[in-house]
Design a protein around this motif. Structure first.
Motif, PDB file in Angstrom:
ATOM      1  N   GLY B 123       0.845  -1.193   0.000  1.00 41.30           N
ATOM      2  CA  GLY B 123       0.000   0.000   0.000  1.00 41.30           C
ATOM      3  C   GLY B 123       0.870   1.228   0.000  1.00 41.30           C
ATOM      4  N   GLU B 124       0.346   2.322  -0.528  1.00 35.43           N
ATOM      5  CA  GLU B 124       1.137   3.545  -0.588  1.00 35.43           C
ATOM      6  C   GLU B 124       0.225   4.744  -0.427  1.00 35.43           C
ATOM      7  OE1 GLU B 124       3.468   3.858  -4.074  1.00 35.43           O
ATOM      8  OE2 GLU B 124       4.388   5.750  -3.493  1.00 35.43           O
ATOM      9  N   ILE B 125       0.671   5.730   0.354  1.00 41.54           N
ATOM     10  CA  ILE B 125      -0.063   6.994   0.417  1.00 41.54           C
ATOM     11  C   ILE B 125       0.931   8.138   0.376  1.00 41.54           C
ATOM     12  CG2 ILE B 125      -2.114   6.198   1.664  1.00 41.54           C
ATOM     13  CD1 ILE B 125      -0.794   7.465   4.172  1.00 41.54           C
ATOM     14  N   ASP B 126       0.395   9.300   0.064  1.00 45.41           N
ATOM     15  CA  ASP B 126       1.199  10.497  -0.041  1.00 45.41           C
ATOM     16  C   ASP B 126       1.036  11.276   1.252  1.00 45.41           C
ATOM     17  OD1 ASP B 126       2.934  11.913  -1.429  1.00 45.41           O
ATOM     18  OD2 ASP B 126       1.468  13.066  -2.591  1.00 45.41           O
ATOM     19  N   ILE B 127       2.143  11.700   1.853  1.00 45.47           N
ATOM     20  CA  ILE B 127       1.981  12.457   3.095  1.00 45.47           C
ATOM     21  C   ILE B 127       2.557  13.861   2.991  1.00 45.47           C
ATOM     22  CG2 ILE B 127       1.781  10.500   4.647  1.00 45.47           C
ATOM     23  CD1 ILE B 127       4.765  10.783   5.179  1.00 45.47           C
ATOM     24  N   ASN B 128       2.996  14.271   1.791  1.00 43.78           N
ATOM     25  CA  ASN B 128       3.328  15.675   1.494  1.00 43.78           C
ATOM     26  C   ASN B 128       4.364  16.274   2.440  1.00 43.78           C
ATOM     27  OD1 ASN B 128       1.383  15.609  -0.522  1.00 43.78           O
ATOM     28  ND2 ASN B 128      -0.223  16.105   0.970  1.00 43.78           N
ATOM     29  N   GLY B 129       5.382  15.558   2.721  1.00 40.86           N
ATOM     30  CA  GLY B 129       6.469  16.117   3.522  1.00 40.86           C
ATOM     31  C   GLY B 129       6.116  16.382   4.963  1.00 40.86           C
ATOM     32  N   GLN B 130       5.060  15.761   5.403  1.00 36.67           N
ATOM     33  CA  GLN B 130       4.672  15.942   6.804  1.00 36.67           C
ATOM     34  C   GLN B 130       5.248  14.804   7.662  1.00 36.67           C
ATOM     35  OE1 GLN B 130       2.535  18.515   8.061  1.00 36.67           O
ATOM     36  NE2 GLN B 130       3.112  19.355   6.070  1.00 36.67           N
ATOM     37  N   GLU B 131       5.092  15.007   8.943  1.00 40.56           N
ATOM     38  CA  GLU B 131       5.499  13.956   9.884  1.00 40.56           C
ATOM     39  C   GLU B 131       4.506  12.797   9.794  1.00 40.56           C
ATOM     40  OE1 GLU B 131       5.728  13.691  14.654  1.00 40.56           O
ATOM     41  OE2 GLU B 131       6.333  15.591  13.765  1.00 40.56           O
ATOM     42  N   VAL B 132       5.011  11.561   9.882  1.00 40.34           N
ATOM     43  CA  VAL B 132       4.125  10.399   9.804  1.00 40.34           C
ATOM     44  C   VAL B 132       3.439  10.231  11.155  1.00 40.34           C
ATOM     45  CG1 VAL B 132       4.006   7.935   9.420  1.00 40.34           C
ATOM     46  CG2 VAL B 132       5.630   9.297   8.127  1.00 40.34           C
ATOM     47  N   ASN B 162       6.734  -4.375   6.962  1.00 43.11           N
ATOM     48  CA  ASN B 162       7.785  -3.465   6.529  1.00 43.11           C
ATOM     49  C   ASN B 162       7.156  -2.127   6.159  1.00 43.11           C
ATOM     50  OD1 ASN B 162      10.274  -2.522   5.659  1.00 43.11           O
ATOM     51  ND2 ASN B 162       9.890  -3.206   3.555  1.00 43.11           N
ATOM     52  N   PHE B 163       7.850  -1.057   6.491  1.00 42.60           N
ATOM     53  CA  PHE B 163       7.424   0.261   6.034  1.00 42.60           C
ATOM     54  C   PHE B 163       8.562   0.886   5.247  1.00 42.60           C
ATOM     55  CE2 PHE B 163       4.673  -0.269   9.729  1.00 42.60           C
ATOM     56  CZ  PHE B 163       3.454   0.107   9.193  1.00 42.60           C
ATOM     57  N   ALA B 164       8.227   1.640   4.244  1.00 47.37           N
ATOM     58  CA  ALA B 164       9.248   2.366   3.494  1.00 47.37           C
ATOM     59  C   ALA B 164       8.795   3.807   3.360  1.00 47.37           C
ATOM     60  CB  ALA B 164       9.434   1.753   2.112  1.00 47.37           C
ATOM     61  N   LEU B 165       9.727   4.716   3.628  1.00 47.67           N
ATOM     62  CA  LEU B 165       9.427   6.135   3.515  1.00 47.67           C
ATOM     63  C   LEU B 165      10.306   6.669   2.394  1.00 47.67           C
ATOM     64  CD1 LEU B 165       7.592   8.042   5.028  1.00 47.67           C
ATOM     65  CD2 LEU B 165       9.489   8.600   6.523  1.00 47.67           C
ATOM     66  N   ILE B 178       9.827  12.110   8.691  1.00 48.84           N
ATOM     67  CA  ILE B 178       9.277  13.043   7.706  1.00 48.84           C
ATOM     68  C   ILE B 178       9.600  12.533   6.315  1.00 48.84           C
ATOM     69  CG2 ILE B 178       9.426  15.397   6.811  1.00 48.84           C
ATOM     70  CD1 ILE B 178      10.119  16.168   9.760  1.00 48.84           C
ATOM     71  N   GLY B 179       8.647  12.556   5.418  1.00 49.25           N
ATOM     72  CA  GLY B 179       8.870  12.094   4.058  1.00 49.25           C
ATOM     73  C   GLY B 179       7.700  12.458   3.178  1.00 49.25           C
ATOM     74  N   ASN B 180       7.748  11.965   1.942  1.00 47.15           N
ATOM     75  CA  ASN B 180       6.697  12.301   0.992  1.00 47.15           C
ATOM     76  C   ASN B 180       5.725  11.170   0.753  1.00 47.15           C
ATOM     77  OD1 ASN B 180       7.126  15.019   0.284  1.00 47.15           O
ATOM     78  ND2 ASN B 180       9.028  14.371  -0.705  1.00 47.15           N
ATOM     79  N   SER B 181       6.264   9.964   0.533  1.00 46.81           N
ATOM     80  CA  SER B 181       5.316   8.878   0.305  1.00 46.81           C
ATOM     81  C   SER B 181       5.646   7.722   1.246  1.00 46.81           C
ATOM     82  CB  SER B 181       5.388   8.416  -1.144  1.00 46.81           C
ATOM     83  OG  SER B 181       6.471   7.549  -1.321  1.00 46.81           O
TER      84      SER B 181
END
Lengths: 299, 443
Positions: B123-132, B162-165, B178-181
């Motif tokens: 699964g993948e979502i966009d978090i726009n450079g915010q804190e997870v 597993n998580f990937a940022l 902090i990351g984008n996706s």
């Protein structure tokens, strides 16, 4: 053909299923719940026992039976010879006082150890005038010991209608009929004399040189003493330090023989200024002597 | 997927309630035996002093009751006769309760059957450079595409492994970074729904509340493997009576699980058929004299077979131990080859380490380690369950791996995707509409 199985041998039993039935499983689980367990193992039995005992006791006949039973047992224990007290021994008391104590204690011997109240007996005996102190001890299988300390009579106090013996502290010991009964004791009179017995004793001690002439002490106005000698001679003493004043009079006696003269009253109430009151004859004689000195008198 | 979410969440709530009460029953329903352990949780005891740490969470609980009984009415790890299974559960629960002197109301159950199948989800979502945040984690878990597991199947485990940022992978906890996706890999284990329903029903009939379900392949892996094996990558093979469970662990998470529907019982069946003896005797001969590697001495080791047919010749036979080994070995080889196949399908050879741990009751056959090494690879060892406090000596054998693993699972459950709040994207619009409606009605 032979039968496969002989007639006497029963068929093998069906194997026992170790699994509990639904009901026994459920009952087991209910039994394991802590509240129910506590109720059944503790609450119910204790309630039952208390209830049954209460039911049994609530009947008055049974109460009477129980009381009688308890009384029987206690009396049988009390009556045992190990707990019997057969006699009373009194030490340190004169025979008269001992008789008075015996009358006062009112115990019928032999008596059980449980029936004796030493504190009560002590309070009763201490109520007697002549007893200063008493120690009551009870020996098991023995006697009731009373160790009495008697009051020492110190003075005789003459009052309007009675003669009383007092000890040093002014406590009455006994009434007596005659002064002659105890000629060894000094005599005091006057209201409130019993409150100053100790002072009187020191005065008697100081007055030892004139003991043969001393009649007694009189309390005046509940504050000071008069020393009364024979021939109605009186020494009036002050409130403060009467013994010093008395010793001063005795010194005057030793120096000038003052007490053998015609002086009915020596007034020491003001210690700074002793006053003597002369008798009538002495005054006449004094006047005569003075007149002679001035040459007024005729021979 | 949502109704399953509800049941799994309900079970998680019950598990929490049970932990609060402090008493949980562990129930391992196997094909040949049912085991019940009663766990008492004393809370976190912290450091035990003298350099002893919390010991992977084992020090949190203590086993105060343990009982094992012969399982009845089970086949291939599935309930075949409900009444019989229920009786077995009642027997074992009552015995464990008797030992613990406490009543248990909550049970965590593991079972081996029901054809578990693994799915890997992404699964993948966009978090726009915010804190997870935790809701982002929930969002990425919710964004996984649900594979077509079939209408008769249910999800048993769904664990993020597993998580990937962005391009950084291998994160176990992305929160606060902090990351984008944000990307996740999720492992989903699906089983037959009817089998699970039967087990639920059986537990309900025994007046117990189900506080959790687990696959026995998974939990025996937790118990039999040490921590670095779980981290570096290893497979646990649980040789049970009716089924053989396979589970592969990597980085501390299970990434694959499967079962082979052959087990130790089939070995006994082969002996029974091959020698013409009753099943009980075959089982006994297998456990007492069984082996997998024949030597010269085994030809002279004679085993007496008794029987009650009345035929003297038949009842007074003797076989040599090598004959017995000759019957047992092909079947065990078959099991191991099936396992090899499953491991190949799962891509076990691509893992950094190819450690294999054999456990389960059937792993006690002498010579199994050598045979498994020839089929599965050199890196094979026999595993026994971890030692936990209060476990009776009789329950420390490899046959109790899944029961012990289930207790560890109960005290330290893996995060499942239903532990996170599902993010409902429509919620603000709906509540706005409701507010507008309320205004219209009232003004």
């Amino acid at each position: 053909m032979q039968p496969l199985r002989r007639a006497g041998i029963p068929a093998p039993e069906v194997r026992h299923d170790p699994a509990p039935s639904r009901i026994s499983y459920r009952l087991n689980r209910i039994w394991l719940s802590p509240v129910l367990r506590r109720i059944i193992t503790f609450v119910v039995p204790s309630v039952l026992v208390i209830g049954l005992i209460g039911l049994y006791i609530s009947n008055p006949n049974r109460q009477a039976v129980l009381r009688g039973w308890v009384a029987d047992i206690t009396s049988s224990i009390e009556a045992r010879p190990e707990f019997q007290i057969r006699q009373m021994s009194i030490t340190g008391a004169s025979p008269v006082l001992a008789n008075a104590i015996r009358e006062r204690v009112e115990v019928d011997f032999p008596v059980s150890w449980f029936r004796i109240e030493p504190a009560d007996i002590q309070a009763r005996i201490a109520g007697l005038d002549a007893v200063a102190d008493v120690q009551v001890t009870v020996e098991l299988g023995g006697a009731l010991n009373l160790r009495v300390t008697e009051r020492e009579p110190a003075v005789i106090w003459r009052r309007a209608f009675s003669l009383e013996m007092l000890d040093e502290t002014g406590v009455r010991i006994a009434y007596i009929d005659r002064r002659d009964g105890r000629p060894d004791l000094p005599l005091i009179t006057g209201d409130g004399a019993d409150a100053a017995v100790f002072e009187a004793m020191t005065l008697f001690e100081a007055a030892a040189p004139i003991n043969d002439r001393l009649r007694g002490l009189t309390r005046r106005g509940e504050r000071r003493w008069d020393v009364v000698l024979d021939r109605d001679q009186v020494i009036q003493l002050p409130e403060q330090e009467p013994r010093v004043a008395l010793e001063r009079v005795l010194a005057m006696q030793a120096a000038q023989d003052i007490l053998n003269r015609d002086i009915p009253v020596i007034d020491m109430r003001d210690p700074e200024r002793p006053i003597v009151r002369l008798g009538t004859e002495a005054i006449d004689y004094l006047r005569l002597t003075r007149a002679f000195e001035k040459g007024l008198a005729k021979k | 997927m949502s109704d399953l979410y509800e049941t799994q969440r309900g079970m998680r709530q019950i598990r929490k309630a049970a932990m609060q009460r402090g008493i949980v029953a562990i129930l391992d329903l196997g094909t040949s035996k049912a085991t019940c352990l009663v766990l008492r949780f004393d809370g976190d005891v912290g450091d035990m002093g003298d350099g002893v740490g919390p010991m992977a969470g084992q020090s949190q609980f203590r086993i105060i009751g343990a009982a094992t009984t012969r399982a009845r009415g089970m086949r291939h790890g599935e309930i075949e006769v409900m009444q019989e299974t229920e009786r077995a559960v009642r027997t074992v629960v009552q015995a464990a309760q008797k030992m613990a002197q406490v009543r248990v109301d909550h049970a965590i159950v593991s079972f081996s059957g029901a054809n578990p199948r693994s799915y890997g989800l992404t699964g993948e979502i966009d978090i726009n450079g915010q804190e997870v945040t935790e809701s982002d984690v929930a969002g990425v878990l919710g964004s996984c595409d649900m594979p077509d597991i079939g209408s008769h199947r249910a999800v048993l485990h769904a664990q993020p492994v597993n998580f990937a940022l962005d391009h950084r992978s291998g994160l176990s906890d992305p929160r606060g970074q902090i990351g984008n996706s944000l990307t996740t890999d999720m492992h989903l284990l699906a089983v037959d729904r009817d089998v699970v329903r039967n087990i639920l029903h059986c537990i309900k009939r025994c007046d117990l509340e189900l506080a959790g379900l687990a696959s026995s392949a998974y939990v025996s892996g937790i118990a039999a493997m040490v921590e670095d094996e779980q981290k570096l990558g290893a497979a646990c093979i649980d040789l049970g009576a009716g089924t053989t469970g396979v589970s592969i662990f990597l980085r501390g998470h299970m990434i694959y699980a499967d079962t082979v529907r052959i087990g130790g019982l089939h070995v006994s069946q082969d002996i029974s058929r091959g020698l013409g003896i009753p099943m009980t005797l075959a089982e006994r001969i297998k456990t007492v004299h069984g082996g997998l590697v024949a030597t010269g001495r085994d030809d002279r080791d004679m085993i007496e077979l008794s029987g009650e047919t009345g035929d003297w010749e038949h009842d007074r036979r003797e076989i040599s131990r090598s004959e017995l080994i000759g019957i047992m070995r092909p079947r065990v080889e078959e099991i191991l080859e099936e396992v090899r196949e499953r491991l190949d399908v799962a891509g076990f050879d691509d893992l950094p380490s190819q450690k294999i741990v054999l456990t389960g009751g059937a792993s006690q056959v002498p010579g199994l380690a050598g045979l498994a090494a020839r089929i599965l690879g050199q890196n094979v060892r026999l595993g026994r369950p971890l030692r936990v406090q209060g476990l009776p000596q009789a329950a420390t054998g490899p046959g109790f791996s899944s029961a012990v693993g289930l207790s560890l699972f109960a005290s330290h459950p893996q995060d499942e995707c239903w532990d996170f709040e599902i993010r409902d994207g429509r919620y603000p619009a709906r509540s706005l509409r409701r507010a507008v409606k309320w205004f219209k009605e009232n003004w």
